[in-house]
Design a protein around this motif. Sequence first.
Motif, mmCIF file in Angstrom:
data_model
loop_
_atom_site.group_PDB
_atom_site.id
_atom_site.type_symbol
_atom_site.label_atom_id
_atom_site.label_comp_id
_atom_site.label_asym_id
_atom_site.label_seq_id
_atom_site.Cartn_x
_atom_site.Cartn_y
_atom_site.Cartn_z
ATOM 1 N N SER A 1 0.826 -1.211 0.000
ATOM 2 C CA SER A 1 0.000 0.000 0.000
ATOM 3 C C SER A 1 0.856 1.255 0.000
ATOM 4 N N LYS A 2 1.906 1.259 0.802
ATOM 5 C CA LYS A 2 2.779 2.433 0.863
ATOM 6 C C LYS A 2 3.438 2.687 -0.486
ATOM 7 N N ALA A 3 4.000 1.647 -1.088
ATOM 8 C CA ALA A 3 4.670 1.812 -2.378
ATOM 9 C C ALA A 3 3.705 2.273 -3.453
ATOM 10 N N GLU A 4 2.450 1.833 -3.367
ATOM 11 C CA GLU A 4 1.455 2.182 -4.377
ATOM 12 C C GLU A 4 0.733 3.488 -4.075
ATOM 13 N N GLY A 5 1.182 4.194 -3.024
ATOM 14 C CA GLY A 5 0.602 5.497 -2.727
ATOM 15 C C GLY A 5 -0.763 5.453 -2.089
ATOM 16 N N ARG A 6 -1.054 4.384 -1.360
ATOM 17 C CA ARG A 6 -2.356 4.257 -0.704
ATOM 18 C C ARG A 6 -2.330 4.847 0.711
ATOM 19 N N VAL A 7 -1.419 5.769 0.940
ATOM 20 C CA VAL A 7 -1.360 6.516 2.191
ATOM 21 C C VAL A 7 -2.169 7.793 1.990
#
Length: 262
Positions: free
Chosen positions: A55-61
Amino acid sequence: MGELRVWAPDGVPEVVPGDDLVALLTAALRTDADAEPSHALADGDVLVVTSKVVSKAEGRVVAADDRERAITDETVRVVATREHPGGVTRIVENHLGLVMAAAGVDASNTPEGTVLLLPVDPDASARALRAGLAAAFGVRIGVLVTDTAGRPWRQGVTDLAIGAAGVQVLDDLRGQLDTFGRPLTMTVAAVADEVASAAELVKGKASGRPVAVVRGLGHVVTDDDGPGARLLVRTGPDDMFHQGSAEAYAQGWKDALAAEER
């Protein structure tokens, strides 16, 4: 069969949006193999990756002063609610079809004022990781993306597979014979979830080890990516517990009033 080996390499740095997760995992796995040659990836290994780093790598923050709003945005339907001293717990179905507390929205291991949403398509994430890592190491592997969830009739939480590539996620034993020669009629093993739980025992929740390698399950690693973890989701007619007790009670009153009006 009969033996399983599981380990969690160290050395994966804090992941931020835009990071090349394949490159980060490749570096950590190679460093681990340099220190312990038996840890070098081999054909038939299954890599289990926590959804947080995906999620972090895919910008789901996302910024979220109000986590409850983020939960609402990720909710397709409310299954059950329960009030407690700390507030209200919502068990909901999210956009992935997963039924879990808070729609999988996570406020842990993320900067203050932000929350983590689950990957948009965990199966696609698993396929991308599998392709990248297989190319980097030249081996035939499976990949699982996992998250933590509770169980309706058990205390505590455990990890389960929300994304899969190259792994036989279910093992249908129906039609086979048990040790006494009786045919099995109901048994379908959730292999991917069992592997996810085994991996969590060595990854932990706060150890900074978001990936584990599971060895000894080459028989469930497939040549193609397969249907993914979506196959594990039980919704629609197969969902025997579509509502929580409070929701079922309210629906009963609504149905009774509607019947009286007719």
